[in-house]
Design an enzyme around this catalytic site. Structure first.
Site, PDB file in Angstrom:
ATOM      1  N   ASP A 262      18.116  80.958  31.478  1.00  0.00           N
ATOM      2  CA  ASP A 262      18.315  80.886  32.914  1.00  0.00           C
ATOM      3  C   ASP A 262      16.939  80.675  33.570  1.00  0.00           C
ATOM      4  O   ASP A 262      15.902  80.702  32.900  1.00  0.00           O
ATOM      5  CB  ASP A 262      19.013  82.159  33.427  1.00  0.00           C
ATOM      6  CG  ASP A 262      19.762  81.904  34.720  1.00  0.00           C
ATOM      7  OD1 ASP A 262      20.743  82.598  34.990  1.00  0.00           O
ATOM      8  OD2 ASP A 262      19.362  80.970  35.456  1.00  0.00           O
TER       9      ASP A 262
HETATM   10  C1  GLC Z   1      20.101  80.585  38.683  1.00  0.00           C
HETATM   11  C2  GLC Z   1      21.395  81.143  38.145  1.00  0.00           C
HETATM   12  C3  GLC Z   1      22.116  80.203  37.223  1.00  0.00           C
HETATM   13  C4  GLC Z   1      21.882  78.782  37.676  1.00  0.00           C
HETATM   14  C5  GLC Z   1      20.414  78.471  37.451  1.00  0.00           C
HETATM   15  C6  GLC Z   1      20.029  77.057  37.912  1.00  0.00           C
HETATM   16  O1  GLC Z   1      19.114  81.570  38.714  1.00  0.00           O
HETATM   17  O2  GLC Z   1      21.358  82.414  37.520  1.00  0.00           O
HETATM   18  O3  GLC Z   1      23.504  80.566  37.250  1.00  0.00           O
HETATM   19  O4  GLC Z   1      22.675  77.892  36.936  1.00  0.00           O
HETATM   20  O5  GLC Z   1      19.556  79.419  38.092  1.00  0.00           O
HETATM   21  O6  GLC Z   1      20.150  76.969  39.293  1.00  0.00           O
END
Ligand code: GLC
Length: 710
Positions: A262
């Site tokens: 993430d």
């Molecule tokens: C965010 C979220 C994730 C998302 C990613 C890209 O922090 O936790 O669900 O897909 O970053 O935006």
């Protein structure tokens, strides 16, 4: 280009070029402004940006073509970039948030939402979406419950896999498809205290039986990515959790796609206290099973160094690069790096009439009627007063609608204005500050109207990522407005816009009707008008319990019994599992939702073979057309472990005109008996089960091979 070519390329790549493929940077670094940062930006040697294998965030057809052209030019092997973003409940056309969609209990509807989203998103240049999110949720304080499909693993599994299939369409080689990234693996929804990013402690009994099944279903449906969760699970951050990412995801679930971190989660291993610095963080993430590092560059900047220290790591690097390049091959990017996108196609594919109509239908079908003392539906020409923070507001898209366009949103006022209702006055208020003079004006108008529609709720920013709340009730000002009107015998219809189950005790006490709309997207106003006037009949059923109050959390329907169940120990005044000050039961339970009409179900056949097939005649016995969700629950009273008090075993939704009868077949599979235990791992929990369909109960037997017996 084929697999052999890919393997040859890998043999000739430098370590840095390979590490580049494992790196994903936000589009903001590539001449695209306003990319939404959902975490902290990272600092790195900007010259290395053209080494990256993928880009996430804001894009359009023109910018994607420009970046792709430059990236291929800069690559010694003409390797194209993958473009990814969060298309969670629509791209430009926004549909209801996933928690709302799940209340439709309609797999086809959810599949179509993903399909239409893929048509829009792929036309803008994306090939991958960070969706579906299938985190099991039991804590309404957590802001991201709006992004999930609720508290039941079967619905999470069914709806998550429908989204995966909807995004893929006829195949990833088709330019209008998106590869799905299922997230967040795993246990993110169990953050302690409902506070986002906080630690989760979950027994393996619960992980295996409640939290993992939805990921397995999405992997089986064809998800090409799995995103590791932010949180520390049972003491080890998911991003550095080899048991989770290798033993469970690879070996137990047979996932052979790409594992992505993430946003910034690799570097966050330092804050988690499991890495000294970025070199250690990058190494630990790679060793644990991470293959793309999102938005930081620990692997890119340190791979050469940590491979010098341990050349075994180059095998992990090579394996990750192979998966990434083979996925680009599968997406057709080596043949057509632009996947046939153009500004013309983009213009034709965004916000089409079909998408608008579907946005309206999905908003209607996701709504849940919580209370109605008969005031709804409103008759044509009823005159109303409209008031509240969502009267004229267009902030109805909900969290994770990054590319939605507010200028396309139909407000409640706009929708009702076009309806057969007469709006005497409309009052747009604040969420938390509603002055006494505003209340007096609203009351004065309400007294001259037949009904008052109060459009209340949470700000969009009060849920979503990092949107945890310790208080899940409506702001005091909104309750004060409601109570004041009720004290003057005004007939009040409350329409709610919120991203989580709320404490609605006071709303229930004063409102004549409560319609839960969640955040219902671009066509909200038209859907509210359809529902209030009866053009559409509410058919949604709750997929997440509404707690009596925040103190009751976590509260969910499929909980285990206890040794002192309060519902059985009715003669025991104290020594049982209860609260001294509130009931155990939620205010609104899982599976609950009212309709303007009524239904009769009559079981015609109960057939036991490989599966159980129950044939039901359903009749619409009321005056309104409407849809009914038939729900079958299973229960095992005695087992080798404690089993849930009941579990959703099967469901079907059927639309019936007033007076119409339809025959519906429901199937109960032996998955109701498949459990995991510490002692035996996965097994069929043989023995007697009960099946419940409305007030009917059936006893069945399943053997240890999963066979149903008479
Ligand atoms: C965010 C979220 C994730 C998302 C990613 C890209 O922090 O936790 O669900 O897909 O970053 O935006």
């Amino acid at each position: 280009m084929n697999k052999t070519n890919i393997l040859d390329i890998i043999k000739n790549m430098t370590i840095e070029e390979k590490a580049g493929q494992l790196t994903q940077l936000p589009s903001m670094y590539f001449d695209i402004d306003s990319s939404m940062l959902t975490g902290t930006a990272c600092n790195f040697d900007i010259e290395k940006k053209w080494l990256v294998g993928s880009i996430l965030g804001k894009l359009d057809a023109k910018s994607m073509r420009a970046i792709q052209t430059k990236a291929i030019e800069k690559s010694r092997f003409n390797i194209p970039i993958m473009f990814m973003t969060d298309i969670i409940h629509g791209y430009k056309t926004i549909y209801p948030v996933p928690l709302a969609l799940s209340c439709s209990f309609d797999k086809e509807l959810i599949n179509k939402c993903a399909r239409l989203s893929a048509i829009e998103g792929s036309a803008a240049g994306y090939q991958v979406t960070f969706s579906p999110m299938v985190d099991l949720v039991r804590d309404a304080r957590w802001g991201r419950v709006m992004e999930s499909f609720g508290e039941d693993k079967r619905l999470q599994s069914d709806f998550g896999s429908e989204m995966v299939k909807g995004y893929m369409g006829d195949g990833l080689d088709k330019p209008d498809s998106l590869a799905a990234c299922v997230k967040h693996f795993a246990g993110y929804g169990a953050a302690c205290g409902g506070r986002d990013y906080n630690t989760a402690d979950i027994s393996e009994y619960s992980l295996q039986n409640d939290y993992f099944p939805s990921f397995k279903a999405c992997v089986d449906a064809g998800a090409k990515f799995v995103m590791a969760a932010f949180e520390s699970l049972n003491g080890t951050p998911a991003t550095a959790n080899k048991w989770l990412l290798d033993d469970i995801l690879r070996k137990q679930m047979n996932f052979d796609g790409v594992v992505i971190s993430d946003w910034g989660a690799v570097n966050e291993l330092i804050c988690h206290g499991v890495a000294q610095n970025e070199l250690e963080a990058g190494k630990k993430a790679l060793e644990s099973g991470i293959q793309i590092e999102m938005s930081t560059t620990s692997i890119l900047q340190n791979a050469t160094l940590f491979i010098e220290q341990n050349n075994e790591l180059e095998k992990l690097l090579d394996s990750a690069v192979e998966k990434i390049l083979l996925l680009k091959l599968e997406l057709g990017l080596f043949d057509d790096p632009y996947r046939n996108i153009s500004e013309k196609r983009e213009k034709e594919c965004l916000y089409t009439q079909e998408m608008k109509e579907f946005a309206r239908k999905s908003a209607c079908d996701s709504a849940v009627l919580l209370e109605n003392n008969g005031v709804l539906p409103l008759k044509p020409n009823s005159n109303i007063t409209l008031a509240g923070p969502y009267a004229k507001s267009c902030n109805l898209l909900g969290p994770w609608s990054i590319d939605g366009e507010i200028e396309n949103v139909i407000s409640v006022y706009e929708g009702l204005e076009k309806s057969e209702l007469n709006i005497n006055n409309v009052y747009q208020t604040d969420f938390e500050k509603i002055t006494d003079s505003e209340i007096d004006n609203i009351l004065e108008s309400a007294r001259k109207s037949e009904f008052t529609v109060l459009v209340l709720g949470e700000r969009e920013s009060w849920s979503g990522e990092a949107g945890s709340r310790s208080d899940i009730s409506l702001p005091k000002a909104q309750i004060k407005l409601l109570k004041t009107l009720k004290n003057h015998d005004i007939k009040i219809i409350v329409v709610l816009f919120n991203g989580r189950p709320l404490d609605l005790r006071k709303v229930k006490k004063h409102a004549d009707a409560i319609l839960e709309m969640w955040f219902s997207g671009t066509q909200t106003g038209n859907a509210v008008a359809d529902l209030l006037t009866g053009k559409a009949n509410p058919s949604g059923k709750l997929t997440m319990s509404f707690p009596y109050n925040v103190g009751q959390i976590p509260v969910y329907y499929n909980c285990l019994s206890t040794g002192r169940p309060s519902e059985l120990l009715t003669n025991e005044p104290r020594y049982k599992s209860h609260y001294l000050d509130i009931p155990n039961e939620p205010l609104y339970y899982f599976g609950y939702g009212l309709s303007y009409t009524s239904f009769d179900t009559n079981v015609k056949e109960f057939n036991i073979s490989e599966d159980i097939t129950i044939t039901v005649d359903v009749k619409n016995t009321g005056e309104f057309d409407g849809a009914h969700v038939i729900q079958i629950y299973s229960k095992k009273s005695v087992s080798c472990v404690s089993r849930p008090k009941k579990e959703l075993a099967s469901y079907e939704k059927v639309f019936l005109k007033s007076g119409e009868t339809k025959t519906v077949k429901l199937t109960v599979k032996n998955d109701i008996a498949k459990i995991w235990t510490q002692n035996d791992g996965f097994m069929f929990d043989s023995g007697e089960y009960e099946l419940f369909l409305d007030d009917k109960k059936y006893k069945i037997f399943i053997d240890n091979q999963g066979k149903f017996k008479e």
